[in-house]
Enzyme design. Structure first.
Site, PDB file in Angstrom:
ATOM      1  N   CYS A  38      -4.360  12.541  12.482  1.00 37.34           N
ATOM      2  CA  CYS A  38      -5.175  11.319  12.409  1.00 37.34           C
ATOM      3  C   CYS A  38      -5.124  10.686  13.796  1.00 37.34           C
ATOM      4  O   CYS A  38      -4.504  11.209  14.715  1.00 37.34           O
ATOM      5  CB  CYS A  38      -4.643  10.369  11.334  1.00 37.34           C
ATOM      6  N   LYS A  63       0.850  -1.204   0.000  1.00 36.72           N
ATOM      7  CA  LYS A  63       0.000   0.000   0.000  1.00 36.72           C
ATOM      8  C   LYS A  63       0.881   1.248   0.000  1.00 36.72           C
ATOM      9  O   LYS A  63       0.688   2.160  -0.807  1.00 36.72           O
ATOM     10  CB  LYS A  63      -0.886   0.001   1.245  1.00 36.72           C
ATOM     11  N   ASN A  64       1.881   1.271   0.888  1.00 39.05           N
ATOM     12  CA  ASN A  64       2.653   2.509   1.072  1.00 39.05           C
ATOM     13  C   ASN A  64       3.653   2.745  -0.043  1.00 39.05           C
ATOM     14  O   ASN A  64       4.196   3.830  -0.166  1.00 39.05           O
ATOM     15  CB  ASN A  64       3.332   2.511   2.446  1.00 39.05           C
ATOM     16  N   ASP A  95       4.670   0.247  12.074  1.00 42.36           N
ATOM     17  CA  ASP A  95       3.418  -0.300  11.522  1.00 42.36           C
ATOM     18  C   ASP A  95       3.191  -1.758  11.910  1.00 42.36           C
ATOM     19  O   ASP A  95       2.150  -2.315  11.589  1.00 42.36           O
ATOM     20  CB  ASP A  95       3.407  -0.183   9.990  1.00 42.36           C
ATOM     21  N   ARG A 111      -8.662  -0.309   4.573  1.00 33.18           N
ATOM     22  CA  ARG A 111      -7.731   0.649   3.961  1.00 33.18           C
ATOM     23  C   ARG A 111      -6.417  -0.030   3.588  1.00 33.18           C
ATOM     24  O   ARG A 111      -5.731   0.387   2.672  1.00 33.18           O
ATOM     25  CB  ARG A 111      -7.428   1.783   4.954  1.00 33.18           C
ATOM     26  N   ARG A 151       0.789  14.350  12.972  1.00 29.12           N
ATOM     27  CA  ARG A 151       1.232  14.106  11.596  1.00 29.12           C
ATOM     28  C   ARG A 151       1.514  15.398  10.817  1.00 29.12           C
ATOM     29  O   ARG A 151       0.954  15.669   9.779  1.00 29.12           O
ATOM     30  CB  ARG A 151       0.221  13.250  10.838  1.00 29.12           C
TER      31      ARG A 151
END
Ligand code: EPZ
Length: 422
Positions: free
Chosen positions: A118, A22-23, A309, A401, A123
């Site tokens: 978030c 994803k990233n 993560d 997500r 952030r």
């Protein structure tokens, strides 16, 4: 809002295919803004964040076609019709800020909503902005937007020394520097595999980059970039998450497409906890060594350190370890929201600021719990797989997500898991 129901069902065994990262995909997609030639991304993950980035790029006039069920993305920014990334899209996904650098480098101007914070922290994006200013951009922050303009002759190469390691700021500066006049040197750059993947794609497009994966990246600007076809690197966070399935339940799982170089520090920590990880021709095979998981201490750091993560997922494993584990979260200021939910399942966790102390218990018990952010949601699922009884995880839109087909992938290994549409 959907929920997921899980019943603990003992050791899980089987194979899980790891998707594209994803990233990596979220920074590869905005690279289309750097050129008017087509960019094709293969091995793309099918996730809601990718759909959000697609919407954002389309709102700027880029064409994004999702082919082969979303695994191939065909992008083209031949005719940009807008330079404005609106708040209503940016607020859904902070990675939207990654259109700023490429749009400024290609079009000379960009108006991008500030992403805001978030659940896991404030952030800020100050490092992104300072890097672009060092390259000559003139930034005006007003009404919640960054109004950015490049100098008349375009961005200029600069030496940028990041005061702290930032993945996103490194990505924005790297993309902008490919079209800047002269040489840019990024010092204290992020070293994540997603940065290496971006650099490799940009090089295929004609960029001149050296040093990606180290703390110093040097870019020689060129006048234009061409198109490319690039396969998105495997998702090391999805990989690490699924490596924990046999670790927490027992059993043995082969993670197809997994690479040891993507999860080095994490695999070492698993080994210390009593989990064996071995390379196969198709990926990584993981199983618990004999006996109970051992307590280990964890400190999250920029790559190649232990990834932030994977902190929530590792905490789920350590809740039933033999002994006391201390987890220190050094990247984000509020990334222990999974702790009170795990406590509802019988875990013993004491959170003091950025440190969580976990005292292992024999077994967790199923309970209704709530997902608070992407990685916390999957941490609760891991805990539920090994718990006694039923767990219902609510607000699983967080999960969607970053993880494709979780129920299918886990059911195939024997998990009793189903989605309840709410
Ligand atoms: C990327 O976020 C990832 N997101 C995050 O993954 C990941 O947790 C993070 O890198 C760290 O590895 C994407 O790639 C889309 P940072 P990013 O800039 O780039 C501070 C997930 O779960 N900072 O490396 O936003 C920041 O507050 C997500 O997939 C500034 O102070 O992370 C944080 O404390 C969550 N000023 C630290 O640096 C800035 O301008 C690291 O943030 C930028 C960052």
């Amino acid at each position: 809002m959907d929920s997921i129901l899980i019943k603990g069902n003992g050791p899980l065994n089987g194979q899980i295919a790891i998707a594209g990262a994803k990233n990596a995909c979220l920074t590869l997609m905005p690279a289309t803004l750097l050129t008017d030639a087509p960019l094709t991304l293969t091995n793309a993950p099918r996730l809601s964040d990718i759909r959000t980035m697609t919407q954002l790029l389309q709102s700027l006039g880029a064409e994004v076609a999702s082919l082969q069920g979303g695994q191939v993305l065909a992008l083209s920014s031949h005719d940009l019709t807008s330079h404005r990334a609106d708040y209503d899209i940016v607020r859904k996904m902070r990675a939207s800020i990654l259109v700023l650098g490429p749009m400024l480098a290609r079009a000379g101007e960009a108006i991008v909503s500030l992403p805001g914070g978030c659940a896991i922290g404030a952030r800020p994006v100050d490092l992104h902005l300072k890097a672009l200013e060092a390259m000559g951009a003139v930034l005006d922050l007003r009404d919640g937007y960054v109004h950015a303009k490049a100098p008349a002759g375009g961005l200029k190469g600069a030496v940028i020394d990041f005061p702290l390691v930032s993945v996103g700021a490194t990505e924005n500066a790297l993309m902008a520097a490919t079209l800047a006049k002269g040489t840019t040197v990024l010092k204290n750059a992020a070293r994540e595999p997603e940065i290496v993947d971006l650099a490799q794609c940009l090089r295929r497009m004609g960029a001149r980059i050296e040093g990606e994966g180290t703390e110093t990246i040097t870019i020689e600007g060129v006048t234009a970039l061409g198109g490319a076809t690039h396969a998105v690197v495997a998702d090391r966070i999805e990989l690490g998450t699924y490596m924990l399935v046999p670790a927490i339940t027992g059993g043995e799982v082969e993670c197809l497409g997994g690479r040891m170089d993507l999860v080095g520090a994490f695999a070492e920590k698993l080994d210390a906890a009593g989990v064996s990880v071995s390379e196969t021709e198709r990926g990584l095979k993981v199983s618990r060594k004999n006996g109970r998981i051992r307590a280990v201490d964890v400190v999250t750091e920029p790559f190649p350190g232990f990834p932030t993560d994977l902190q929530a997922q590792m905490m789920a494993l350590l809740c039933t370890a033999d002994g006391v584990s201390v987890l220190e979260e050094r990247i984000f200021e509020n990334r222990f929201m999974h702790a009170p939910e795990l406590t509802r399942m019988g875990a013993r966790i004491d959170v003091q600021g950025g440190t969580a102390t976990v005292t292992g218990v024999e077994k967790l018990k199923g309970a209704p719990v709530m997902a608070t952010d992407l990685r916390a949601s999957v941490s609760l699922i891991l805990a539920a797989l090994a718990a006694e009884g039923e767990t219902v995880v609510s607000r699983v839109y967080h999960l969607d997500r970053g993880y494709e087909k979780v129920e299918e992938k886990l059911s195939a290994c024997g998990a009793l898991i189903e989605r309840i549409h709410g």
